[in-house]
Design a protein around this motif. Structure first.
Motif, PDB file in Angstrom:
ATOM      1  N   PRO A  79       0.812  -1.234   0.000  1.00 17.96           N
ATOM      2  CA  PRO A  79       0.000   0.000   0.000  1.00 17.96           C
ATOM      3  C   PRO A  79       0.841   1.279   0.000  1.00 17.96           C
ATOM      4  CG  PRO A  79      -0.217  -1.201   2.078  1.00 17.96           C
ATOM      5  CD  PRO A  79       0.467  -2.098   1.127  1.00 17.96           C
ATOM      6  N   GLY A  80       2.087   1.198   0.425  1.00 18.25           N
ATOM      7  CA  GLY A  80       2.937   2.381   0.425  1.00 18.25           C
ATOM      8  C   GLY A  80       3.732   2.564  -0.857  1.00 18.25           C
ATOM      9  N   SER A  81       3.516   1.677  -1.820  1.00 17.19           N
ATOM     10  CA  SER A  81       4.294   1.746  -3.061  1.00 17.19           C
ATOM     11  C   SER A  81       3.570   2.582  -4.120  1.00 17.19           C
ATOM     12  CB  SER A  81       4.526   0.331  -3.602  1.00 17.19           C
ATOM     13  OG  SER A  81       4.964   0.369  -4.934  1.00 17.19           O
ATOM     14  N   ALA A  82       4.310   3.446  -4.798  1.00 15.53           N
ATOM     15  CA  ALA A  82       3.785   4.213  -5.933  1.00 15.53           C
ATOM     16  C   ALA A  82       4.870   4.248  -7.005  1.00 15.53           C
ATOM     17  CB  ALA A  82       3.414   5.615  -5.512  1.00 15.53           C
ATOM     18  N   VAL A  83       4.584   3.643  -8.144  1.00 17.13           N
ATOM     19  CA  VAL A  83       5.567   3.547  -9.227  1.00 17.13           C
ATOM     20  C   VAL A  83       5.127   4.462 -10.366  1.00 17.13           C
ATOM     21  CG1 VAL A  83       6.724   1.979 -10.824  1.00 17.13           C
ATOM     22  CG2 VAL A  83       5.962   1.129  -8.606  1.00 17.13           C
ATOM     23  N   ASN A  84       6.031   5.291 -10.814  1.00 17.88           N
ATOM     24  CA  ASN A  84       5.722   6.136 -11.975  1.00 17.88           C
ATOM     25  C   ASN A  84       5.733   5.271 -13.225  1.00 17.88           C
ATOM     26  OD1 ASN A  84       5.468   8.685 -10.666  1.00 17.88           O
ATOM     27  ND2 ASN A  84       7.683   8.649 -10.371  1.00 17.88           N
ATOM     28  N   ILE A  85       4.610   5.309 -13.948  1.00 17.93           N
ATOM     29  CA  ILE A  85       4.472   4.399 -15.097  1.00 17.93           C
ATOM     30  C   ILE A  85       4.028   5.191 -16.329  1.00 17.93           C
ATOM     31  CG2 ILE A  85       3.967   2.331 -13.765  1.00 17.93           C
ATOM     32  CD1 ILE A  85       1.043   3.950 -15.346  1.00 17.93           C
ATOM     33  N   ARG A  86       4.114   4.523 -17.453  1.00 17.41           N
ATOM     34  CA  ARG A  86       3.504   5.062 -18.681  1.00 17.41           C
ATOM     35  C   ARG A  86       2.748   3.928 -19.365  1.00 17.41           C
ATOM     36  NH1 ARG A  86       6.006   3.602 -23.359  1.00 17.41           N
ATOM     37  NH2 ARG A  86       8.058   2.643 -23.114  1.00 17.41           N
ATOM     38  N   LEU A  87       1.688   4.336 -20.054  1.00 19.63           N
ATOM     39  CA  LEU A  87       0.888   3.352 -20.784  1.00 19.63           C
ATOM     40  C   LEU A  87       1.374   3.317 -22.223  1.00 19.63           C
ATOM     41  CD1 LEU A  87      -2.554   4.312 -19.281  1.00 19.63           C
ATOM     42  CD2 LEU A  87      -1.134   2.371 -18.682  1.00 19.63           C
ATOM     43  N   ALA A 144      -1.611   4.264 -24.964  1.00 21.37           N
ATOM     44  CA  ALA A 144      -2.188   5.584 -24.727  1.00 21.37           C
ATOM     45  C   ALA A 144      -1.119   6.669 -24.713  1.00 21.37           C
ATOM     46  CB  ALA A 144      -2.959   5.579 -23.411  1.00 21.37           C
ATOM     47  N   GLY A 145       0.096   6.295 -24.376  1.00 27.09           N
ATOM     48  CA  GLY A 145       1.186   7.262 -24.365  1.00 27.09           C
ATOM     49  C   GLY A 145       1.075   8.282 -23.251  1.00 27.09           C
ATOM     50  N   VAL A 146       0.390   7.939 -22.192  1.00 25.48           N
ATOM     51  CA  VAL A 146       0.266   8.875 -21.062  1.00 25.48           C
ATOM     52  C   VAL A 146       1.008   8.303 -19.853  1.00 25.48           C
ATOM     53  CG1 VAL A 146      -1.928   9.854 -21.782  1.00 25.48           C
ATOM     54  CG2 VAL A 146      -1.901   7.816 -20.339  1.00 25.48           C
ATOM     55  N   GLU A 147       1.304   9.196 -18.936  1.00 27.56           N
ATOM     56  CA  GLU A 147       2.020   8.781 -17.733  1.00 27.56           C
ATOM     57  C   GLU A 147       1.111   8.858 -16.523  1.00 27.56           C
ATOM     58  OE1 GLU A 147       5.363  11.346 -17.874  1.00 27.56           O
ATOM     59  OE2 GLU A 147       6.515   9.996 -19.153  1.00 27.56           O
ATOM     60  N   GLY A 148       1.434   8.079 -15.531  1.00 31.66           N
ATOM     61  CA  GLY A 148       0.619   8.072 -14.317  1.00 31.66           C
ATOM     62  C   GLY A 148       1.363   7.343 -13.223  1.00 31.66           C
ATOM     63  N   GLN A 149       0.614   6.789 -12.304  1.00 33.70           N
ATOM     64  CA  GLN A 149       1.228   6.041 -11.205  1.00 33.70           C
ATOM     65  C   GLN A 149       0.516   4.706 -11.019  1.00 33.70           C
ATOM     66  OE1 GLN A 149       1.264   8.461  -7.653  1.00 33.70           O
ATOM     67  NE2 GLN A 149       3.424   8.949  -7.953  1.00 33.70           N
ATOM     68  N   ALA A 150       1.285   3.702 -10.620  1.00 35.17           N
ATOM     69  CA  ALA A 150       0.708   2.409 -10.222  1.00 35.17           C
ATOM     70  C   ALA A 150       0.863   2.313  -8.711  1.00 35.17           C
ATOM     71  CB  ALA A 150       1.438   1.261 -10.903  1.00 35.17           C
ATOM     72  N   VAL A 151      -0.255   2.285  -8.015  1.00 30.74           N
ATOM     73  CA  VAL A 151      -0.193   2.273  -6.549  1.00 30.74           C
ATOM     74  C   VAL A 151      -0.694   0.931  -6.017  1.00 30.74           C
ATOM     75  CG1 VAL A 151      -0.381   4.764  -6.257  1.00 30.74           C
ATOM     76  CG2 VAL A 151      -2.448   3.405  -6.405  1.00 30.74           C
ATOM     77  N   LEU A 157      -0.382  -2.013 -22.214  1.00 31.22           N
ATOM     78  CA  LEU A 157       0.750  -2.434 -21.374  1.00 31.22           C
ATOM     79  C   LEU A 157       1.206  -1.302 -20.463  1.00 31.22           C
ATOM     80  CD1 LEU A 157       3.032  -4.537 -23.756  1.00 31.22           C
ATOM     81  CD2 LEU A 157       1.518  -5.332 -21.950  1.00 31.22           C
ATOM     82  N   VAL A 158       1.533  -1.650 -19.251  1.00 21.05           N
ATOM     83  CA  VAL A 158       1.989  -0.668 -18.263  1.00 21.05           C
ATOM     84  C   VAL A 158       3.486  -0.872 -18.049  1.00 21.05           C
ATOM     85  CG1 VAL A 158       1.687   0.187 -15.917  1.00 21.05           C
ATOM     86  CG2 VAL A 158      -0.268  -0.771 -17.143  1.00 21.05           C
ATOM     87  N   LEU A 159       4.256   0.184 -18.327  1.00 22.67           N
ATOM     88  CA  LEU A 159       5.716   0.121 -18.192  1.00 22.67           C
ATOM     89  C   LEU A 159       6.193   1.211 -17.251  1.00 22.67           C
ATOM     90  CD1 LEU A 159       6.359  -0.021 -22.029  1.00 22.67           C
ATOM     91  CD2 LEU A 159       6.630  -1.963 -20.517  1.00 22.67           C
ATOM     92  N   THR A 160       7.334   1.007 -16.642  1.00 24.69           N
ATOM     93  CA  THR A 160       7.876   2.076 -15.800  1.00 24.69           C
ATOM     94  C   THR A 160       8.300   3.239 -16.701  1.00 24.69           C
ATOM     95  OG1 THR A 160      10.052   1.034 -15.922  1.00 24.69           O
ATOM     96  CG2 THR A 160       8.719   0.541 -13.993  1.00 24.69           C
ATOM     97  N   TYR A 187      13.048   4.001 -10.486  1.00 26.10           N
ATOM     98  CA  TYR A 187      13.170   2.777 -11.277  1.00 26.10           C
ATOM     99  C   TYR A 187      13.702   3.118 -12.667  1.00 26.10           C
ATOM    100  CZ  TYR A 187      10.051   0.720  -7.783  1.00 26.10           C
ATOM    101  OH  TYR A 187       9.507   0.276  -6.618  1.00 26.10           O
ATOM    102  N   PRO A 188      14.390   2.175 -13.309  1.00 23.18           N
ATOM    103  CA  PRO A 188      14.766   2.384 -14.707  1.00 23.18           C
ATOM    104  C   PRO A 188      13.507   2.419 -15.583  1.00 23.18           C
ATOM    105  CG  PRO A 188      15.911   0.489 -13.763  1.00 23.18           C
ATOM    106  CD  PRO A 188      14.857   0.890 -12.794  1.00 23.18           C
ATOM    107  N   ALA A 189      13.611   3.029 -16.726  1.00 22.54           N
ATOM    108  CA  ALA A 189      12.454   3.112 -17.618  1.00 22.54           C
ATOM    109  C   ALA A 189      12.227   1.784 -18.341  1.00 22.54           C
ATOM    110  CB  ALA A 189      12.686   4.227 -18.623  1.00 22.54           C
ATOM    111  N   ASP A 190      10.990   1.607 -18.784  1.00 20.95           N
ATOM    112  CA  ASP A 190      10.607   0.512 -19.689  1.00 20.95           C
ATOM    113  C   ASP A 190      10.686  -0.885 -19.089  1.00 20.95           C
ATOM    114  OD1 ASP A 190      10.082   2.375 -21.651  1.00 20.95           O
ATOM    115  OD2 ASP A 190      12.143   2.309 -22.430  1.00 20.95           O
TER     116      ASP A 190
END
Lengths: 166, 270
Positions: B162-170, B173-180, B203-206, B213-216
């Motif tokens: 529950p304390g994890s939040a990863v910056n991701i991109r779809l 869709a080509g948008v960025e967000g967070q996976a919590v 697909l959800v990638l970092t 985290y490293p990208a992709d």
């Protein structure tokens, strides 16, 4: 020799808790062998060993777990306190005292964990936590309380065969 | 004279082809009697020797059962070794496919005792070059990051915590967000605006933003995007590619240094 046996038992309990018990969840709740052991031992013995177990369990869980260290210290010591309280009042029915202490100790531990996580800034839903974590944890702890108490009683008789209950 | 007649008779029967039939008919009663006696004798022999055979057969059976048990346990051990080898080979393949990263493989030896948290304990620590904040992956995708380290072990915060939040991109869709993460171990999408067109199976990638985290690195797949009335952001569940309940071995990316952006975060205004 007695201390060595108790240390070995404690280490085995910690290993079982981390490697086995946490891998057997009910929904998302898991039992706490150390809490049950501390509760059972506090009801069985009248010396300081239950406090030592509570301290060892608190330190080891605070070291291993990512939860706030206040939670294990508060929950394990409150279990010993409750056990001492019930030991002097309903001493003729230790099973009932065990169930009460296990239930109350598990509830205190779960609520303290919830509070600690919320205070740390992580938002978790109380209703989901109640249904998915707290109630299954209580159920598992009550389910395992009797077997753990039975093992503790046998070990206590082995280590302290001449202790006379007053 | 008599012998001569017998010899002549035998020769005549032999030459005429009737000798075999005559001999056969003459010997039939003898063979029958022989068979009858042999059968009875064998029965008597069996009667006296059978108990000894049962005992030896029982011993043999016990021995064979022991051998079967040993072989079955060997099969179980070999299957376990094969399973572990498969996991290690797949991790090795993953590492070979990404030569730009350095990995340390570790086994999962425990889980956090608190049911509210999602952490695992691995059997490698600072002695093996593992440091706080290093990303942890499997051959399938992102697992989490190192949260605490001792000399011989480390604690890893899973992305389901529950304390994890990863910056991701779809990816689509080509948008960025967070996976919590959440207390139940489910991962959900957050911080994606209403203008983004989300589709299931994306697909959800970092994204690599934030420097944690490293990208992709693959995180999972988007499920059933939706947005609630009066909500500022869209929401969706993410199906992680890693099966966290069966996590046995992981890879720690040791050449990635997380960036601490805390000094850049503006202080809270009163």
């Amino acid at each position: 020799m007695y201390i060595l046996i108790q240390v070995v038992v404690f280490v085995v309990l910690v290993i079982l808790q981390l490697a086995v018990v946490t891998a057997i969840p009910l929904l998302h709740g898991t039992a706490d062998l150390l809490l049950l052991w501390v509760a059972g031992w506090a009801l069985l013995s009248r010396g300081r060993s239950a406090w030592v177990y509570a301290l060892a369990a608190s330190v080891s869980m605070a070291y291993v777990s990512a939860i706030n260290p206040i939670v294990p210290f508060a929950s394990y010591f409150s279990v010993v306190l409750m056990a001492r309280f019930f030991q002097n009042r309903i001493w003729q029915s230790p099973i009932m005292a065990l169930i009460i202490v296990s239930f109350a100790g598990s509830l205190i531990q779960s609520l303290l964990s919830f509070a600690a996580i919320t205070v740390s800034g992580v938002s978790i839903d109380l209703q989901v936590s109640l249904v998915q974590v707290i109630i299954p944890t209580l159920f598992l702890n009550l389910l395992l309380a009797l077997p753990v108490y039975a093992v503790g009683r046998d070990l206590h008789r082995l280590l302290y065969p001449f202790e006379v209950e007053i | 004279m008599t012998i001569g007649l017998i010899v002549v008779g035998v020769l005549v029967l032999s030459l005429s082809g009737f000798l075999g039939e005559v001999v056969g008919r003459a010997l039939d009663p003898v063979v029958g009697a022989q068979s009858w006696i042999a059968t009875r004798f064998q029965a008597v022999v069996d009667f006296f020797t059978a108990p000894r055979d049962v005992a030896s057969l029982t011993a043999k059976n016990t021995q064979l059962e022991n051998e079967v048990s040993q072989l079955q346990s060997q099969i179980i051990q070999l299957k376990q070794q094969l399973s572990e080898s498969e996991v290690l080979y797949s991790l090795l393949d993953f590492a070979r496919e990404r030569p730009e990263n350095k990995y340390v493989a570790a086994s999962v030896i425990g889980r956090d005792p608190s049911p509210f948290l999602h952490y695992v304990i691995i059997d490698h620590g600072s002695d093996d070059g593992i440091q706080y904040g290093m990303p942890v992956v499997t051959q399938q995708g992102l697992v989490g990051r190192v949260d605490a380290v001792t000399a011989g072990a480390a604690r890893v915060q899973l992305i389901t915590d529950p304390g994890s939040a990863v910056n991701i991109r779809l990816e689509k869709a080509g948008v960025e967000g967070q996976a919590v993460g959440s207390v139940t171990g489910d991962i959900s999408l957050a911080m994606v605006g209403l203008s983004a067109e989300l589709s299931a199976d994306d697909l959800v990638l970092t994204s690599g933003l934030g420097g944690d985290y490293p990208a992709d690195i693959l995180v999972g797949q988007l499920l059933t995007p939706s947005h609630e009335l009066n909500s500022l952001f869209q929401s969706a569940a993410i199906q992680p590619v890693v099966d966290f309940s069966k996590l046995r071995a992981v890879l720690i990316i040791t050449n990635f240094t997380p960036v601490d952006i805390a000094p850049l975060t503006p202080a809270t205004t009163q």
